[in-house]
Design an enzyme around this catalytic site. Structure first.
Site, PDB file in Angstrom:
ATOM      1  N   GLY A  12      -9.452  13.051 -47.410  1.00 25.26           N
ATOM      2  CA  GLY A  12     -10.805  12.656 -47.272  1.00 25.26           C
ATOM      3  C   GLY A  12     -11.539  11.842 -45.700  1.00 25.26           C
ATOM      4  O   GLY A  12     -11.990  11.098 -45.759  1.00 25.26           O
ATOM      5  N   MET A  90     -11.024  23.142 -51.781  1.00 28.36           N
ATOM      6  CA  MET A  90     -10.264  24.209 -51.406  1.00 28.36           C
ATOM      7  C   MET A  90     -10.482  24.887 -52.450  1.00 28.36           C
ATOM      8  O   MET A  90      -9.620  25.111 -53.357  1.00 28.36           O
ATOM      9  CB  MET A  90      -9.061  23.998 -51.649  1.00 28.36           C
ATOM     10  CG  MET A  90      -8.247  22.617 -50.034  1.00 28.36           C
ATOM     11  SD  MET A  90      -9.204  23.320 -48.810  1.00 28.36           S
ATOM     12  CE  MET A  90      -8.248  22.211 -47.313  1.00 28.36           C
ATOM     13  N   ARG A  91     -11.720  25.450 -52.894  1.00 26.55           N
ATOM     14  CA  ARG A  91     -12.419  25.815 -53.631  1.00 26.55           C
ATOM     15  C   ARG A  91     -14.020  27.312 -53.291  1.00 26.55           C
ATOM     16  O   ARG A  91     -13.962  26.701 -52.517  1.00 26.55           O
ATOM     17  CB  ARG A  91     -13.106  25.330 -54.970  1.00 26.55           C
ATOM     18  CG  ARG A  91     -11.969  24.982 -55.767  1.00 26.55           C
ATOM     19  CD  ARG A  91     -12.629  24.087 -56.583  1.00 26.55           C
ATOM     20  NE  ARG A  91     -11.315  23.491 -57.815  1.00 26.55           N
ATOM     21  CZ  ARG A  91     -10.361  24.220 -58.450  1.00 26.55           C
ATOM     22  NH1 ARG A  91     -10.696  25.378 -58.593  1.00 26.55           N
ATOM     23  NH2 ARG A  91      -9.152  23.272 -58.587  1.00 26.55           N
ATOM     24  N   HIS A 109     -13.817  23.846 -40.977  1.00 28.36           N
ATOM     25  CA  HIS A 109     -12.932  24.402 -41.197  1.00 28.36           C
ATOM     26  C   HIS A 109     -11.662  24.240 -39.912  1.00 28.36           C
ATOM     27  O   HIS A 109     -12.464  24.269 -39.204  1.00 28.36           O
ATOM     28  CB  HIS A 109     -12.686  26.602 -41.293  1.00 28.36           C
ATOM     29  CG  HIS A 109     -12.063  27.255 -41.584  1.00 28.36           C
ATOM     30  ND1 HIS A 109     -10.951  27.010 -42.298  1.00 28.36           N
ATOM     31  CD2 HIS A 109     -11.101  27.826 -40.856  1.00 28.36           C
ATOM     32  CE1 HIS A 109      -9.948  26.974 -42.179  1.00 28.36           C
ATOM     33  NE2 HIS A 109      -9.899  27.816 -41.330  1.00 28.36           N
TER      34      HIS A 109
HETATM   35  C1  GAR Z   1      -9.857  19.356 -42.850  1.00 23.73           C
HETATM   36  O1  GAR Z   1      -9.345  19.796 -41.658  1.00 23.73           O
HETATM   37  C2  GAR Z   1     -10.582  20.332 -42.736  1.00 23.73           C
HETATM   38  O2  GAR Z   1     -11.311  21.183 -42.170  1.00 23.73           O
HETATM   39  C3  GAR Z   1      -9.954  21.347 -44.140  1.00 23.73           C
HETATM   40  O3  GAR Z   1      -9.455  20.423 -45.109  1.00 23.73           O
HETATM   41  C4  GAR Z   1      -8.893  19.331 -44.519  1.00 23.73           C
HETATM   42  C5  GAR Z   1      -9.564  18.001 -45.250  1.00 23.73           C
HETATM   43  O4  GAR Z   1      -8.915  17.106 -44.877  1.00 23.73           O
HETATM   44  N1  GAR Z   1     -10.412  22.435 -44.607  1.00 23.73           N
HETATM   45  C6  GAR Z   1      -9.927  23.749 -44.267  1.00 23.73           C
HETATM   46  O5  GAR Z   1      -9.432  24.308 -44.794  1.00 23.73           O
HETATM   47  C7  GAR Z   1     -11.009  24.942 -45.516  1.00 23.73           C
HETATM   48  N2  GAR Z   1     -10.299  26.197 -45.507  1.00 23.73           N
HETATM   49  P1  GAR Z   1      -9.913  15.630 -44.945  1.00 23.73           P
HETATM   50  O6  GAR Z   1      -9.765  15.718 -46.111  1.00 23.73           O
HETATM   51  O7  GAR Z   1      -8.798  14.372 -44.041  1.00 23.73           O
HETATM   52  O8  GAR Z   1     -11.333  15.252 -44.659  1.00 23.73           O
END
Ligand code: GAR
Length: 198
Positions: A12, A90-91, A109
């Protein structure tokens, strides 16, 4: 006032960056709802601290994906949500869901799309040995990490970088770029194929 729902499943940090930007007035909107699909995810505690209403909707509690999404849609409608910001949710959303909130779903991303899609983009880019990677914020369509790009910022991979040092730099950029993209949406400054959104 635009009402934002963040969708997140993980620690988060992007949720917190958005919450800070809303609190400080850099994003002129209401952070109305957190939708989380993972019990115990770090983002839940962060939302509680930020006093943001949270709903936990777990995929395994529903027989089919459409029922899971219908439950989420009920929450979004109840809270009159105008913008969905995916931050590590992640969906892949179904075409029906994306169609229901056309041009109102964005995602962040940690790579320069269309390179390194998926759930391990930072590691994949690091392992590949690219010299430049980065961060992308984009509108969401029914494909994974895909849709019209809003903002991108590059991050150089330096000699001596470790996966951890790279992750740290990328997250720092994310926390700056996502609030900026959300503000552009709110100010009505974004277009998709020449068509104004919002
Ligand atoms: C982030 O780095 C976001 O870019 C990635 O998940 C992480 C969540 O971090 N998303 C993906 O990889 C989408 N394919 P957070 O929970 O600390 O915000």
């Amino acid at each position: 006032m635009v009402r934002i729902a963040v969708f997140a499943s993980g620690r988060g940090s992007n949720f917190s960056a958005i919450a800070r930007a809303v609190k400080s007035g850099r994003i002129k909107a209401s952070l109305t709802l957190l939708v989380c699909d993972t019990a115990g995810a770090g983002v839940l505690a962060k939302a509680k601290r930020a006093a943001v209403k949270t709903v936990l909707v777990k995929r395994e509690d529903f027989p089919a994906k459409k029922d899971f999404e219908a439950q989420i849609i009920r929450h979004l409608e109840e809270e009159k949500i105008d913008l969905i910001a995916m931050a590590g949710f992640m969906r892949i959303l179904s075409p029906e869901f994306v169609g229901r909130f056309k041009d109102k779903i964005i995602n962040i991303h940690p790579a320069l799309l269309p390179a390194f899609k998926g759930g391990h983009a930072i590691k994949d880019a690091f392992d590949y040995g690219v010299k430049v990677t980065g961060v992308t914020v984009h509108f969401v369509d029914e494909k994974m990490d895909h849709g019209p790009i809003i903002l991108q910022e590059e991050v150089e991979i330096k000699q001596g970088d470790t996966l951890e040092s790279l992750e740290e730099r990328i997250h720092k950029i994310e926390h700056k770029l996502y609030p900026k993209a959300i503000s552009l949406f709110i100010e009505g400054k974004l277009k998709i194929e020449g068509r104004k959104v919002k």
